[in-house]
Enzyme design. Structure first.
Site, short mmCIF file in Angstrom:
data_model
loop_
_atom_site.label_atom_id
_atom_site.label_comp_id
_atom_site.label_asym_id
_atom_site.label_seq_id
_atom_site.Cartn_x
_atom_site.Cartn_y
_atom_site.Cartn_z
N HIS A 54 -2.36 -3.98 8.00
CA HIS A 54 -2.24 -3.84 6.54
C HIS A 54 -3.30 -4.70 5.88
O HIS A 54 -3.72 -5.73 6.43
CB HIS A 54 -0.86 -4.31 6.07
CG HIS A 54 0.25 -3.39 6.44
ND1 HIS A 54 1.45 -3.40 5.77
CD2 HIS A 54 0.37 -2.43 7.40
CE1 HIS A 54 2.26 -2.49 6.29
NE2 HIS A 54 1.63 -1.90 7.30
N GLU A 56 -3.19 -6.82 3.49
CA GLU A 56 -2.79 -8.21 3.26
C GLU A 56 -2.95 -9.06 4.52
O GLU A 56 -3.46 -10.17 4.47
CB GLU A 56 -1.33 -8.29 2.79
CG GLU A 56 -1.03 -7.55 1.52
CD GLU A 56 -0.49 -6.14 1.73
OE1 GLU A 56 0.41 -5.74 0.98
OE2 GLU A 56 -0.97 -5.44 2.65
N CYS A 84 4.91 -5.19 1.72
CA CYS A 84 6.12 -4.88 2.48
C CYS A 84 6.72 -6.20 2.99
O CYS A 84 6.16 -7.27 2.77
CB CYS A 84 5.78 -3.95 3.64
SG CYS A 84 4.75 -4.73 4.91
#
Length: 157
Positions: A54, A56, A84
């Site tokens: 991801h 991030e 998430c």
């Protein structure tokens, strides 16, 4: 301050656009420390066939490498979609000071939409957060991506 937030979110949107072009879910993230961008990333989960790729997580890894520490104290993240639970946990564990979020994720968002890891639990570090920085632009990119994906899948059948 609003101009600065928008400036940085536009850079995160450029990262998201890279993911879009690569047929990845268009999420982009950047990390800023002392007014300098120290990391940029976008989703590459499909390319790497790795659930943890991801934007991030990748931005945190790059920032940690750049600063030579896992403690990203005094850093801010700008991300186009609400993190998430995995990414929210990484924000907490990396000691990110604040996360600026473009738009909510009503299905898996862990900063208030589905649950709030940043507030509702007594972790050793609290990450500040702010929603709706360039919300419309962030939301439209995601909506357009999923509309195109649905059209492609329909045409394949």
């Amino acid at each position: 301050m609003l101009e600065e937030k928008e400036k940085y979110m536009r850079i995160a949107l450029k990262e998201a656009k890279k993911a879009y072009i690569e047929k990845e879910i268009p999420v982009g993230a950047i990390i800023v420390k002392d007014g300098m961008i120290i990391a940029k990333a976008h989703n590459i989960k499909e390319k790497k066939q790795d659930t943890t790729c991801h934007a991030e997580i990748l931005a945190i890894q790059k920032a940690s490498k750049k600063l030579n520490t896992w403690r990203l104290e005094g850093c801010q993240m700008y991300v186009t979609l609400e993190p998430c639970s995995m990414c929210a946990g990484a924000l907490i564990n990396s000691r990110i000071q604040k996360v600026y979020i473009g738009t909510k994720d009503e299905k898996t968002g862990a900063c208030g939409s589905v649950l709030n890891l940043l507030v509702d639990y007594p972790f050793n570090h609290k990450v500040e957060y702010e929603f709706d920085v360039l919300q419309k632009e962030c939301e439209m990119m995601l909506k357009n991506f999923f509309q195109e994906l649905r059209k492609e899948k329909k045409n394949v059948k």
